[in-house]
Write a protein that holds these residues in place. Structure first.
Motif: not given
Length: 210
Positions: A92-102
């Motif tokens: 979940c944390i990685e997906l939130m971070r990935n939303s900024e720079n997918p």
């Protein structure tokens, strides 16, 4: 726009899975049964057994039980469910971070981590639910709804759905990279002139001769 909405759905499914697994981890509802002879109600958690009688409950940690095999069995289950819950939270944390720079690489890493979490939770659920079903058919005790087991099972289903959508998103991102607009542009190798330049140079040479 479609990729953004899919990424949001994947994030929601993964977060829902984490929430369900966390609740199942801390609640004593993996097996709830009542003895007809003693009127005691037994509530099975991952870490302890709670025995209630007329509203008064006592907690018995599994490490204090006499059966060594049962203690080892529950210790393995504790490790499996804990790893599954932590891994799903990391996703979940990685997906939130990935939303900024997918990137497709990050999506693939999340897929592997969550696949590990799914396997761990499935193993733990099967180890706890299957014996309870068999024991319920052979015992004279009255069994109640194992709400923790149900929450874990629903979390497994939402996790599988999120994992599939996450993999679809990965394929779309890979296809978008391979089919980028820059690949349609003509590429000049070794500074070779184009046919248009050949015509211009040919016309220029003719005019010079005239």
């Amino acid at each position: 726009m479609a990729s953004i909405s899919m990424a949001t759905v994947v994030l929601l499914l993964f977060c829902l899975t984490f929430a369900l697994w966390f609740i199942a981890l801390v609640t004593p509802g993996w097996a709830v049964f009542k003895s007809d002879s003693t009127e005691n109600e037994y509530q099975m958690s991952i870490f302890y057994l709670r025995v209630c009688n007329y509203g008064e409950c006592e907690v018995h940690p599994y490490k204090l039980t006499v059966n060594t095999f049962f203690n080892a069995f529950m210790y393995e289950t504790q490790v499996e469910t804990f790893l599954a819950t932590v891994a799903s939270g990391i996703c979940c944390i990685e997906l939130m971070r990935n939303s900024e720079n997918p990137t497709s690489t990050k999506v693939l890493i999340v897929a592997f981590i969550f696949l590990f979490a799914e396997i761990m939770e499935c193993i733990a659920a099967i180890k706890l639910i299957a014996p309870s079903i068999v024991f319920a058919g052979l015992s004279s005790m009255s069994f109640k709804t194992p709400y923790s087991a149900i929450l874990a099972a629903v979390g497994i289903l939402t996790g599988v759905s999120g994992w599939v959508m996450n993999f679809v998103q990965y394929n779309r991102m890979r296809n978008r990279v391979t089919q980028s607009p820059t690949s349609d542009q003509p590429i000049s190798l070794n500074n070779e002139p184009t046919r248009g330049n050949d015509v211009i140079s040919a016309n220029g040479s003719k005019s010079d001769q005239v």
